[in-house]
Design a protein around this motif. Sequence first.
Motif, PDB file in Angstrom:
ATOM      1  N   ALA A  11       0.825  -1.208   0.000  1.00  0.00           N
ATOM      2  CA  ALA A  11       0.000   0.000   0.000  1.00  0.00           C
ATOM      3  C   ALA A  11       0.860   1.259   0.000  1.00  0.00           C
ATOM      4  O   ALA A  11       0.535   2.250  -0.672  1.00  0.00           O
ATOM      5  N   THR A  12       1.961   1.237   0.731  1.00  0.00           N
ATOM      6  CA  THR A  12       2.840   2.406   0.780  1.00  0.00           C
ATOM      7  C   THR A  12       3.500   2.659  -0.567  1.00  0.00           C
ATOM      8  O   THR A  12       3.588   3.805  -1.019  1.00  0.00           O
ATOM      9  N   VAL A  13       3.969   1.596  -1.210  1.00  0.00           N
ATOM     10  CA  VAL A  13       4.592   1.757  -2.533  1.00  0.00           C
ATOM     11  C   VAL A  13       3.583   2.334  -3.525  1.00  0.00           C
ATOM     12  O   VAL A  13       3.896   3.266  -4.290  1.00  0.00           O
ATOM     13  N   ALA A  14       2.359   1.801  -3.525  1.00  0.00           N
ATOM     14  CA  ALA A  14       1.340   2.295  -4.452  1.00  0.00           C
ATOM     15  C   ALA A  14       1.003   3.760  -4.178  1.00  0.00           C
ATOM     16  O   ALA A  14       0.915   4.573  -5.105  1.00  0.00           O
ATOM     17  N   LEU A  15       0.845   4.125  -2.905  1.00  0.00           N
ATOM     18  CA  LEU A  15       0.450   5.492  -2.568  1.00  0.00           C
ATOM     19  C   LEU A  15       1.563   6.491  -2.863  1.00  0.00           C
ATOM     20  O   LEU A  15       1.320   7.570  -3.426  1.00  0.00           O
ATOM     21  N   VAL A  16       2.793   6.160  -2.495  1.00  0.00           N
ATOM     22  CA  VAL A  16       3.876   7.122  -2.689  1.00  0.00           C
ATOM     23  C   VAL A  16       4.178   7.313  -4.179  1.00  0.00           C
ATOM     24  O   VAL A  16       4.472   8.437  -4.618  1.00  0.00           O
ATOM     25  N   LEU A  17       4.070   6.256  -4.977  1.00  0.00           N
ATOM     26  CA  LEU A  17       4.266   6.425  -6.417  1.00  0.00           C
ATOM     27  C   LEU A  17       3.108   7.180  -7.052  1.00  0.00           C
ATOM     28  O   LEU A  17       3.313   7.974  -7.978  1.00  0.00           O
ATOM     29  N   LEU A  18       1.906   6.951  -6.555  1.00  0.00           N
ATOM     30  CA  LEU A  18       0.749   7.678  -7.071  1.00  0.00           C
ATOM     31  C   LEU A  18       0.853   9.177  -6.782  1.00  0.00           C
ATOM     32  O   LEU A  18       0.353  10.004  -7.554  1.00  0.00           O
ATOM     33  N   TYR A  72       4.347   6.125   6.704  1.00  0.00           N
ATOM     34  CA  TYR A  72       5.429   5.539   5.908  1.00  0.00           C
ATOM     35  C   TYR A  72       5.559   6.236   4.551  1.00  0.00           C
ATOM     36  O   TYR A  72       6.671   6.370   4.024  1.00  0.00           O
ATOM     37  N   THR A  73       4.442   6.672   3.989  1.00  0.00           N
ATOM     38  CA  THR A  73       4.502   7.413   2.726  1.00  0.00           C
ATOM     39  C   THR A  73       5.265   8.721   2.895  1.00  0.00           C
ATOM     40  O   THR A  73       6.108   9.086   2.065  1.00  0.00           O
ATOM     41  N   VAL A  74       4.987   9.417   3.984  1.00  0.00           N
ATOM     42  CA  VAL A  74       5.706  10.668   4.254  1.00  0.00           C
ATOM     43  C   VAL A  74       7.191  10.397   4.472  1.00  0.00           C
ATOM     44  O   VAL A  74       8.058  11.114   3.960  1.00  0.00           O
ATOM     45  N   MET A  75       7.518   9.355   5.222  1.00  0.00           N
ATOM     46  CA  MET A  75       8.919   9.045   5.504  1.00  0.00           C
ATOM     47  C   MET A  75       9.692   8.611   4.256  1.00  0.00           C
ATOM     48  O   MET A  75      10.916   8.820   4.166  1.00  0.00           O
ATOM     49  N   SER A  76       9.019   8.004   3.304  1.00  0.00           N
ATOM     50  CA  SER A  76       9.704   7.514   2.102  1.00  0.00           C
ATOM     51  C   SER A  76       9.766   8.534   0.980  1.00  0.00           C
ATOM     52  O   SER A  76      10.399   8.276  -0.050  1.00  0.00           O
ATOM     53  N   LEU A  77       9.139   9.701   1.145  1.00  0.00           N
ATOM     54  CA  LEU A  77       9.132  10.708   0.088  1.00  0.00           C
ATOM     55  C   LEU A  77      10.531  11.123  -0.365  1.00  0.00           C
ATOM     56  O   LEU A  77      10.788  11.225  -1.572  1.00  0.00           O
ATOM     57  N   PRO A  78      11.474  11.403   0.539  1.00  0.00           N
ATOM     58  CA  PRO A  78      12.802  11.828   0.063  1.00  0.00           C
ATOM     59  C   PRO A  78      13.487  10.791  -0.822  1.00  0.00           C
ATOM     60  O   PRO A  78      14.068  11.134  -1.860  1.00  0.00           O
TER      61      PRO A  78
END
Length: 297
Positions: free
Chosen positions: A74-81, A156-162
């Motif tokens: 879910a995190t991979v899908a959301l952050v790429l979206l 996790y989406t916020v943390m993986s943004l950089p």
Amino acid sequence: MVRLTARTAAGPPARRGTAVLALAGAYFLLPLAASVVFTVDVPGEGLTTDAYRQLVSADGFLPSLLLSLGLAAATVALVLLLTVPAALAVRLGAPKLRPVLEVVCSLPLVVPPIALVAGVGTVLRWGPDHLADTPFFQTFAALQNPSFPVVLVIVYTVMSLPFVYRALDAGLRAVDVRTLVEAARSCGAGWPRAVASVVLPNLRGALLNAAFLTLALVLGEFTVARILGFQPFAVWIVNVSGTQARLSVAVSVISLLITWVLLLVLAFFGGRRSSSRTADTTATTATTATTDQERSA
């Protein structure tokens, strides 16, 4: 003589590269091998896999692992979206906004995770107390559902943004996106088809790198999940590993192997799709060339 000279000149660098790779492999593999030996070689009992059997049969192993895998997907899908359309829009339509997007995506590096989770926890405690009689109360309850905590996906989406933004930015710098989009548009493709069929296949490496980094972050993250009171795989590992020494090392080995296997699976399917699409492109080019020759004839 020229070939012999070239081989002789290329020999020492090749040997040095092999030596560096061998040292790097020994640096990473020897501790792992020692850990495996420690878990399976019990004094007085010989070789045994009791530690791994206890680990797999322990309560919470499979649910926590499946929860972490679901959160990672879910995190991979959301952050790429979120990042892919923003990065493409900045690259194609508003280059002057690129520093703004870069600063926004780099903010999680400035804010420590402990401060981020403290703010999230405050908001989660504030919501039920002040929104009990509103429809938003159910939203706060759904965000904290223990079976699948959506709040962890958001954090996790916020943390993986950089990391995701840097990977995508490197991929976009290596590709002339504007020319690709203009060529696709000139052939009659709409914006969605141009992005999906032309741009994204050329960003496959960047997308895979972003997925790798996000997957590793989610599977290894402990602080946020622990403070918010959830139990994904990383938290379960810490809770279980404090009981026995061999079980603790076995948990570390299993977690490392699971991460490696998932990364290898992603790399395998990414490379397989790349080779298949390259073959299709080559076949299409050959067919076009044959048709042109027939027409000229």
